[in-house]
Each structure stands twice: as C-alpha cells, then as structure tokens.
Scaffold this motif. Structure first.
Motif, PDB file in Angstrom:
ATOM      1  N   ASP A  18     -25.598  -2.344  47.886  1.00  0.00           N
ATOM      2  CA  ASP A  18     -25.673  -1.002  48.471  1.00  0.00           C
ATOM      3  C   ASP A  18     -25.739  -1.087  49.994  1.00  0.00           C
ATOM      4  O   ASP A  18     -25.006  -0.373  50.699  1.00  0.00           O
ATOM      5  N   ASP A  61     -22.488  -2.400  51.588  1.00  0.00           N
ATOM      6  CA  ASP A  61     -21.406  -1.417  51.507  1.00  0.00           C
ATOM      7  C   ASP A  61     -21.547  -0.328  52.564  1.00  0.00           C
ATOM      8  O   ASP A  61     -20.545   0.157  53.105  1.00  0.00           O
ATOM      9  N   ARG A  62     -22.795   0.079  52.871  1.00  0.00           N
ATOM     10  CA  ARG A  62     -23.011   1.229  53.755  1.00  0.00           C
ATOM     11  C   ARG A  62     -23.255   0.854  55.207  1.00  0.00           C
ATOM     12  O   ARG A  62     -22.960   1.638  56.115  1.00  0.00           O
ATOM     13  N   ARG A 105     -32.582   0.255  53.767  1.00  0.00           N
ATOM     14  CA  ARG A 105     -31.984   1.231  52.857  1.00  0.00           C
ATOM     15  C   ARG A 105     -32.432   2.649  53.218  1.00  0.00           C
ATOM     16  O   ARG A 105     -31.620   3.574  53.263  1.00  0.00           O
ATOM     17  N   LEU A 155     -30.832   3.771  56.562  1.00  0.00           N
ATOM     18  CA  LEU A 155     -29.443   4.182  56.373  1.00  0.00           C
ATOM     19  C   LEU A 155     -29.366   5.549  55.702  1.00  0.00           C
ATOM     20  O   LEU A 155     -28.523   6.384  56.061  1.00  0.00           O
ATOM     21  N   ASP A 156     -30.250   5.785  54.739  1.00  0.00           N
ATOM     22  CA  ASP A 156     -30.286   7.107  54.107  1.00  0.00           C
ATOM     23  C   ASP A 156     -30.512   8.194  55.150  1.00  0.00           C
ATOM     24  O   ASP A 156     -29.844   9.235  55.150  1.00  0.00           O
ATOM     25  N   LEU A 171     -27.351   8.432  57.699  1.00  0.00           N
ATOM     26  CA  LEU A 171     -26.124   8.939  57.107  1.00  0.00           C
ATOM     27  C   LEU A 171     -26.295  10.360  56.594  1.00  0.00           C
ATOM     28  O   LEU A 171     -25.331  11.136  56.562  1.00  0.00           O
TER      29      LEU A 171
END
Length: 397
Positions: free
Chosen positions: A43, A46-47, A255, A258-259, A262
């Motif tokens: 995850d 990928d981001r 994680r 990034l949440d 984005l």
C-alpha cells in the motif's frame, strides 16, 4: 518556566506530528515477514510515489535525510566522478562535503546564500564541459537554512539547452509534501527526501525516488554500497518486504500521513503552504525586517528566514521567545548563525496556529528591544482572511 497549553514548534523540521499519526506509531509491532506487513508495504509503495510526482519506484530507508543523500550518490556514481553542485546554503554545503568524503570530485559553484541555483550558470558550466566529464548535477530544491527555493524546472531546461547528459540529483528534504515538485515532469534522476518535515512524521525514514536512467546508471556505478544498494531493496519490495528489519511503526505512521495528504489533495496542500508562507512574509515586512531570499521567484513555502538588525542577536531573541511564549524558532546556521531566525510553516498547520506563532514572534521582538514596527500579526491575519479557501467561506454563509 512551566507553560500551559501546547508548545508551538515552529522550526523547519522536525515538524508537528498529527495526533492521528502519533496514534498509528503506537500500534503493536507485527511480523515484518508476514502477510499483514506485506499488505502494508505494498500500500505504501503504491501511494508514496504520488508525493514525489512520479510513477516510478521510491526506495525507503530507515535513515535520516543525510543517509538518503549518500544513497543517491553511491548508487549512481563512481570514485573520481565529477559532480556539479551549488552553494545555496548550509545544507548544500554539507551535501558537497559528504560527496567529497566519498571520493567524488565536486565543482562547487560559490553563492551568496540569498539566491537559488542560477540556471544560466548551469547552462554555462555544462556547455563548457566538452569532454562531458560532469556525471551529475546536485541541487537542493528548498534550502532549509535560508528559505530559498531553487527553480528545478529551469535547471532541467538549462541542462537540456546545454545538451548535457549529466544525471540530475535533487534534495527535497524540506520541500517534499510542502512545495509543488514534479520528479517525472522535470526529468529528475534521483529525488532525495525524508520523513520529518512535510510528511509530518518523526525522523527516521529516508527516500530516493529513482528514474529509469538512474537505475541504469546504478548498474555501472562503482562507489562501495551495501546498506544503501537500491537493487536488493527494490527486489524485496516487490514481495512487500525489505532485505533487513524495516521500521514497522514508522511505516504505520507513513500510512496515516499519506492518508491525510492525499485526502486533502496535494494541490490543496501546496496552496495551503503558499498561503501561510505569504502571510508570514507580510508579517515580516510589516515589522520592517528583511527576509533572506532576494529573488521573489525563490521564496520558500516551507519556512521564512528573517534577518535581525545589526547589533541584535537572533539566538538571544529565540531564547526569549521560547522562555516567555513557548514558541520554538529555527536557528541561523553556518554563515547566518546569530544573524537570522527561521519560522517554519510546514506540515500540520492551520491559520490560527500560524497567527498564534507570529504573535509570539511579535511579542518577542518587543521584549528583546529589537527595533520594529508593530502590526505584523495583523498583516498576516488580513492576508489569511482575504485568501481563505472558498469551501471555508461557504461554510460560514
């Protein structure tokens, strides 16, 4: 002194860590060779490239930004290779020193610490290199010691105009996730980043975004590398793993970061940073003080470095502001030690938080006896109010 309320951390990194990220960091550690970790890794991998403006791989290290500097060099160059670099400030100087310790031949173009990399100088130096001996051009995108942001797109255009095939290596340590950056569009070969600034994490993660050309260069590069070697890391990443123990809890935090980034949208993140930077500069100018950058095209959206008048010590001002108002400001570094203070305005920050920090600075200027004009905070507030995002305005109606 015991302070009530929350500390204002206004250094240009490490930055404030959002509560949501802090909670993620405290999650139980899991088996880094199990399926749950592999899903987490895939995850992230990928981001994460979107933050760099690339569709290519981003290598993630348990390291500081300094480690990521070294990784960019040892994976692409060989002993004695010639590197073109530019004296834009303290961190550009440190990257040069690291390169020289690795056995590289660095041509370091002198600078005044008030301008970014001059694209015309890039074109001139590379055009004169008829033997094509320069193997890489090293640029610090956002110089954390000065608040000067170099124009990487113009540097790339200058390299193209010179018809030179040198690799382009760019440090985005204090611009990643704060200032518009386009690894693919600007054809950067290695972008260096780290976790503790615009990504709103503690220190401990270093990054290399890598172009296809850089990957090809790595197959011939002869500088010694083991821990920093891209090859084993990228191979392990394909299976959702690392070739050594990864920093699991920092990856949990990444994680969440990034949440947040984005979900807000990168364009909105960059616009927010630009608003806060402009508000801060308006405060500084209203106080009658001088910012470090001299070219209006090169103001940083991550931080503002401010000169104090002759006869006044910036470190003494910083100490007073910390003691009285619980606001931490960045110190002057290298040639600017004692002459400037730095206001960080990157990462997890909103309008009210920035206004409060600037109020601490204004009260500190008065308390330290620095000659200044009152009204800087009001100038910043006026700008923030006039440029409030449309969605926020609509919610009030």
């Amino acid at each position: 002194m015991v302070h009530s309320g929350r500390h204002f951390l206004q250094i240009p990194g490490p930055t404030n860590v959002p509560d949501r990220v802090l909670r993620a960091l405290s999650m139980p550690t899991i088996d880094h060779r199990g399926p749950e970790f592999a899903a987490l890794a895939r995850d992230l991998l990928d981001r994460l490239p979107a933050v760099f403006g690339t569709t290519g791989p981003v290598v993630v290290y348990p390291s500081s930004g300094t480690g990521a500097w070294e990784a960019a060099l040892v994976n692409t160059l060989s002993p004695g290779d010639r590197v073109l670099a530019f004296e834009t400030g303290h961190f550009a100087t440190l990257w040069r020193a690291l390169a020289e310790k690795l056995g590289l031949d660095v041509e370091f173009v002198p600078g005044d610490w008030r301008h970014g990399v001059d694209p015309d100088a890039v074109a001139a130096r590379l055009s004169a290199d008829s033997a094509r001996s320069v193997r890489a051009v090293c640029v610090v995108h956002n110089e954390t010691s000065t608040g000067v942001c170099s124009r990487v797109a113009d540097v790339r255009a200058a390299m193209d105009a010179a018809g030179h095939d040198a690799l382009l290596l760019v440090d985005t340590i204090s611009s990643l996730g704060s200032i518009d950056y386009r690894h693919d569009e600007w054809r950067v070969d290695v972008t260096v980043g780290c976790s503790q600034k615009g990504l709103m994490l503690p220190p401990g993660l270093g990054f290399n975004a890598v172009s296809e050309r850089a990957l090809r260069a790595s197959s011939a590069a002869a500088l010694p590398r083991s821990y920093w070697d891209w090859g084993p890391i990228l191979a392990a990443n394909a299976a959702g793993a690392w070739p050594y123990t990864p920093p699991t809890n920092l990856l949990y935090g990444l994680r969440e970061a990034l949440d947040l980034l984005l979900a807000e949208g990168l364009d909105a993140v960059f616009a927010r940073h630009a608003r806060h930077a402009e508000a801060t500069r308006r405060a500084v100018r209203a106080w009658g003080l001088e910012v470090v950058p001299l070219d209006d095209r090169e103001h940083s959206s991550s931080l503002t470095a401010v000169f104090l008048p002759d006869g006044h010590d910036a470190d003494e001002l910083r100490a007073l502001i910390l003691e009285r108002y619980d606001v931490s400001l960045g110190a002057g570094l290298g040639k600017l030690a004692g002459r400037v203070f730095r206001i960080g305005h990157l990462g997890d920050l909103n309008d009210v938080w920035l206004a409060g920090a600037l109020a601490g600075v204004e009260m500190g200027l008065a308390g330290a006896g620095v000659p200044f004009e009152p009204g800087g905070v009001q100038a910043a507030i006026d700008h923030l109010a006039a440029t409030a995002p449309a969605s926020a305005e609509a919610a009030v109606r």
